[in-house]
Design a protein around this motif. Structure first.
Motif, mmCIF file in Angstrom:
data_model
loop_
_atom_site.group_PDB
_atom_site.id
_atom_site.type_symbol
_atom_site.label_atom_id
_atom_site.label_comp_id
_atom_site.label_asym_id
_atom_site.label_seq_id
_atom_site.Cartn_x
_atom_site.Cartn_y
_atom_site.Cartn_z
ATOM 1 N N VAL A 35 23.639 17.771 17.284
ATOM 2 C CA VAL A 35 24.396 18.753 16.503
ATOM 3 C C VAL A 35 25.750 18.146 16.114
ATOM 4 O O VAL A 35 26.513 17.710 16.976
ATOM 5 N N ALA A 36 26.037 18.144 14.816
ATOM 6 C CA ALA A 36 27.272 17.550 14.304
ATOM 7 C C ALA A 36 28.462 18.478 14.508
ATOM 8 O O ALA A 36 28.337 19.706 14.412
ATOM 9 N N GLY A 37 29.617 17.860 14.781
ATOM 10 C CA GLY A 37 30.840 18.632 14.954
ATOM 11 C C GLY A 37 32.068 17.843 14.541
ATOM 12 O O GLY A 37 31.997 16.645 14.269
ATOM 13 N N ARG A 38 33.196 18.544 14.498
ATOM 14 C CA ARG A 38 34.496 17.949 14.139
ATOM 15 C C ARG A 38 35.350 17.880 15.394
ATOM 16 O O ARG A 38 35.450 18.864 16.141
ATOM 17 N N PHE A 39 35.999 16.735 15.601
ATOM 18 C CA PHE A 39 36.753 16.501 16.822
ATOM 19 C C PHE A 39 38.098 15.865 16.525
ATOM 20 O O PHE A 39 38.235 15.094 15.574
ATOM 21 N N ILE A 40 39.063 16.157 17.374
ATOM 22 C CA ILE A 40 40.351 15.467 17.343
ATOM 23 C C ILE A 40 40.228 14.271 18.278
ATOM 24 O O ILE A 40 39.665 14.377 19.368
#
Length: 151
Positions: A35-40
């Protein structure tokens, strides 16, 4: 090809693009359990984490933890732990990845106050150390060394 890039390619590093956010944080895309996600990207965070509200989203097996989390103005936050996850950052892969799960509302609230998009989590020093990270801030690139064959 720049000298740094050439040297790191020879040493089996993988190049991962970073995006500079309006807040000056560096953002990257990663996939957890498919599952793709956005991260810092946070060099000061000891562990990588995702929001506790994303357990089902990332197909995590969460367990209670006695550890308390602190950061970004919040302290003494309840956490959970998730182990044996698959993490992919670009072509870099880790098949036995542990995550700390806690409430990221304070992080995302700070981002949205600056008109930045919310994130699913934080990539911290645990991954940066495992990948022997090199960050090129001038070119907005993260390099992680390919992990030798995993089971």
């Amino acid at each position: 090809m720049s000298g740094l890039k050439k040297l790191l390619y020879k040493k089996k590093y993988i190049q991962i693009p970073l995006k500079k956010m309006i807040t000056n944080h560096m953002e990257l895309n990663a996939t957890i359990n498919g599952v793709a996600g956005r991260f810092i990207l946070d060099t000061g965070a000891s562990n990588s984490c995702v929001g506790i509200d994303k357990i089902e989203f990332f197909k995590l097996d969460a367990k209670e933890s006695d550890t308390k989390a602190a950061g970004a103005g919040a302290t003494d936050m309840e956490t959970q732990q998730s182990e044996n996850n698959n993490l992919e950052i670009g072509k870099w892969k880790n098949k036995n990845f542990s995550l700390v799960l806690f409430d990221l509302v304070h992080v995302n609230k700070a981002l949205t106050l600056h008109e930045a998009e919310e994130v699913h989590g934080i990539i911290g020093a645990d991954i940066l150390q495992k990948g022997k990270a090199v960050i090129d801030y001038n070119k907005n690139v993260l390099y992680l060394k390919k992990i030798k064959k995993q089971d």
